[in-house]
Design a protein around this motif. Structure first.
Motif, mmCIF file in Angstrom:
data_model
loop_
_atom_site.group_PDB
_atom_site.id
_atom_site.type_symbol
_atom_site.label_atom_id
_atom_site.label_comp_id
_atom_site.label_asym_id
_atom_site.label_seq_id
_atom_site.Cartn_x
_atom_site.Cartn_y
_atom_site.Cartn_z
ATOM 1 N N TYR A 134 0.808 -1.214 0.000
ATOM 2 C CA TYR A 134 0.000 0.000 0.000
ATOM 3 C C TYR A 134 0.843 1.266 0.000
ATOM 4 N N ASP A 135 0.239 2.340 -0.499
ATOM 5 C CA ASP A 135 0.918 3.617 -0.635
ATOM 6 C C ASP A 135 -0.114 4.731 -0.447
ATOM 7 N N VAL A 136 0.377 5.961 -0.381
ATOM 8 C CA VAL A 136 -0.494 7.125 -0.273
ATOM 9 C C VAL A 136 -1.012 7.495 -1.660
ATOM 10 N N TYR A 137 -2.050 8.319 -1.692
ATOM 11 C CA TYR A 137 -2.536 8.846 -2.963
ATOM 12 C C TYR A 137 -1.658 10.028 -3.342
ATOM 13 N N ASN A 138 -0.704 9.802 -4.226
ATOM 14 C CA ASN A 138 0.191 10.868 -4.666
ATOM 15 C C ASN A 138 0.176 11.013 -6.185
ATOM 16 N N THR A 182 -1.193 20.499 -9.385
ATOM 17 C CA THR A 182 -0.551 19.896 -8.223
ATOM 18 C C THR A 182 -1.630 19.675 -7.175
ATOM 19 N N ARG A 183 -1.676 18.473 -6.632
ATOM 20 C CA ARG A 183 -2.658 18.120 -5.611
ATOM 21 C C ARG A 183 -1.921 17.658 -4.364
ATOM 22 N N PRO A 184 -2.509 17.857 -3.190
ATOM 23 C CA PRO A 184 -1.846 17.380 -1.970
ATOM 24 C C PRO A 184 -1.839 15.852 -1.931
ATOM 25 N N VAL A 185 -0.877 15.321 -1.204
ATOM 26 C CA VAL A 185 -0.776 13.875 -1.013
ATOM 27 C C VAL A 185 -1.758 13.481 0.081
ATOM 28 N N LEU A 186 -2.579 12.473 -0.178
ATOM 29 C CA LEU A 186 -3.551 11.993 0.803
ATOM 30 C C LEU A 186 -3.030 10.727 1.449
ATOM 31 N N GLY A 187 -3.113 10.661 2.761
ATOM 32 C CA GLY A 187 -2.606 9.498 3.499
ATOM 33 C C GLY A 187 -1.236 9.815 4.068
ATOM 34 N N GLY A 188 -0.615 8.847 4.687
ATOM 35 C CA GLY A 188 0.711 9.025 5.266
ATOM 36 C C GLY A 188 0.770 8.452 6.664
ATOM 37 N N LYS A 189 1.851 8.727 7.375
ATOM 38 C CA LYS A 189 2.061 8.147 8.703
ATOM 39 C C LYS A 189 1.057 8.667 9.739
ATOM 40 N N GLU A 190 0.782 9.977 9.708
ATOM 41 C CA GLU A 190 -0.156 10.539 10.683
ATOM 42 C C GLU A 190 -1.596 10.139 10.389
ATOM 43 N N HIS A 191 -1.959 10.110 9.118
ATOM 44 C CA HIS A 191 -3.312 9.741 8.683
ATOM 45 C C HIS A 191 -3.163 8.640 7.628
ATOM 46 N N PRO A 192 -3.105 7.367 8.051
ATOM 47 C CA PRO A 192 -2.804 6.293 7.102
ATOM 48 C C PRO A 192 -3.886 6.025 6.063
ATOM 49 N N TYR A 193 -5.074 6.546 6.250
ATOM 50 C CA TYR A 193 -6.129 6.319 5.270
ATOM 51 C C TYR A 193 -6.536 7.645 4.675
ATOM 52 N N PRO A 194 -6.896 7.740 3.435
ATOM 53 C CA PRO A 194 -7.070 6.656 2.487
ATOM 54 C C PRO A 194 -5.733 6.141 1.996
ATOM 55 N N ARG A 246 8.787 8.941 -9.919
ATOM 56 C CA ARG A 246 8.377 10.233 -9.361
ATOM 57 C C ARG A 246 8.276 11.277 -10.462
ATOM 58 N N SER A 247 7.427 12.269 -10.217
ATOM 59 C CA SER A 247 7.251 13.371 -11.132
ATOM 60 C C SER A 247 8.547 14.190 -11.207
ATOM 61 N N LYS A 248 8.789 14.790 -12.354
ATOM 62 C CA LYS A 248 9.995 15.597 -12.530
ATOM 63 C C LYS A 248 9.862 16.959 -11.838
ATOM 64 N N LYS A 249 8.631 17.485 -11.757
ATOM 65 C CA LYS A 249 8.420 18.817 -11.202
ATOM 66 C C LYS A 249 7.970 18.813 -9.744
ATOM 67 N N ASP A 250 7.413 17.704 -9.275
ATOM 68 C CA ASP A 250 6.953 17.600 -7.890
ATOM 69 C C ASP A 250 7.471 16.284 -7.314
ATOM 70 N N PRO A 251 8.474 16.343 -6.424
ATOM 71 C CA PRO A 251 9.090 15.111 -5.924
ATOM 72 C C PRO A 251 8.175 14.265 -5.046
ATOM 73 N N PHE A 252 7.063 14.828 -4.564
ATOM 74 C CA PHE A 252 6.132 14.065 -3.729
ATOM 75 C C PHE A 252 5.081 13.330 -4.559
ATOM 76 N N ALA A 253 4.971 13.654 -5.833
ATOM 77 C CA ALA A 253 3.945 13.065 -6.695
ATOM 78 C C ALA A 253 4.543 12.008 -7.610
ATOM 79 N N GLU A 254 3.683 11.084 -8.039
ATOM 80 C CA GLU A 254 4.085 10.082 -9.027
ATOM 81 C C GLU A 254 3.784 10.607 -10.415
ATOM 82 N N GLU A 255 4.521 10.100 -11.379
ATOM 83 C CA GLU A 255 4.262 10.408 -12.772
ATOM 84 C C GLU A 255 2.915 9.820 -13.157
ATOM 85 N N ARG A 256 2.147 10.538 -13.954
ATOM 86 C CA ARG A 256 0.853 10.012 -14.393
ATOM 87 C C ARG A 256 1.084 8.915 -15.411
#
Length: 144
Positions: free
Chosen positions: A45-49, A62-74, A83-93
């Protein structure tokens, strides 16, 4: 010879099956590396990035990442895309719009056919109800 499959709680697993169960769990959990393929059976499982598209030249979003350690769901199954070239927290579409779904959770052809039939029947019902409502609206005491 008839072989009976039994389900055991982890504490009740026979000694001969403990190693097999451990290896099976390692396979199903994945190792956190690589891109998921359609034939994989991995629940990693992974976050929505991947909700935005920051690499789009015409309309970058650019959209915020949903999920993570503090809020594991969704959470969703990890795709392993780069990873995206312009946003290191996002995945490439994904250009093919294919979303990884574990093999045993994917719709079968029969279930897909039933889903499409139900969808068609729902649209048809909505259209006929709308037409009936529009036809009788002039006869209603509210339609004056």
């Amino acid at each position: 010879m008839c072989v009976v499959q039994c389900s055991y709680l982890p504490s009740q697993t026979p000694n001969g099956v403990v190693g097999l169960r451990k290896r099976e769990l390692e396979v199903v959990r994945g190792n956190g590396c690589g891109e998921r393929k359609a034939h994989d059976r991995i629940y990693d499982y992974d976050v929505y990035n991947d909700l935005g598209n920051p690499d789009d030249d015409k309309n970058p979003t650019t959209r915020p990442v949903l999920g993570g350690k503090e809020h594991p769901y969704p959470r969703r199954c990890r795709t392993g895309r780069p990873r995206s070239k312009k946003d290191p927290f996002a995945e490439e579409r994904n250009h093919t719009d294919h979303i990884y779904v574990p093999r045993d959770e994917a719709f079968t052809e029969r279930k897909t056919g039933a889903f499409e039939t139900k969808k068609f029947m729902s649209v048809l019902h909505a259209l006929t109800t709308g037409l009936k409502t529009a036809r009788h609206k002039s006869q209603s005491f509210l339609g004056h």
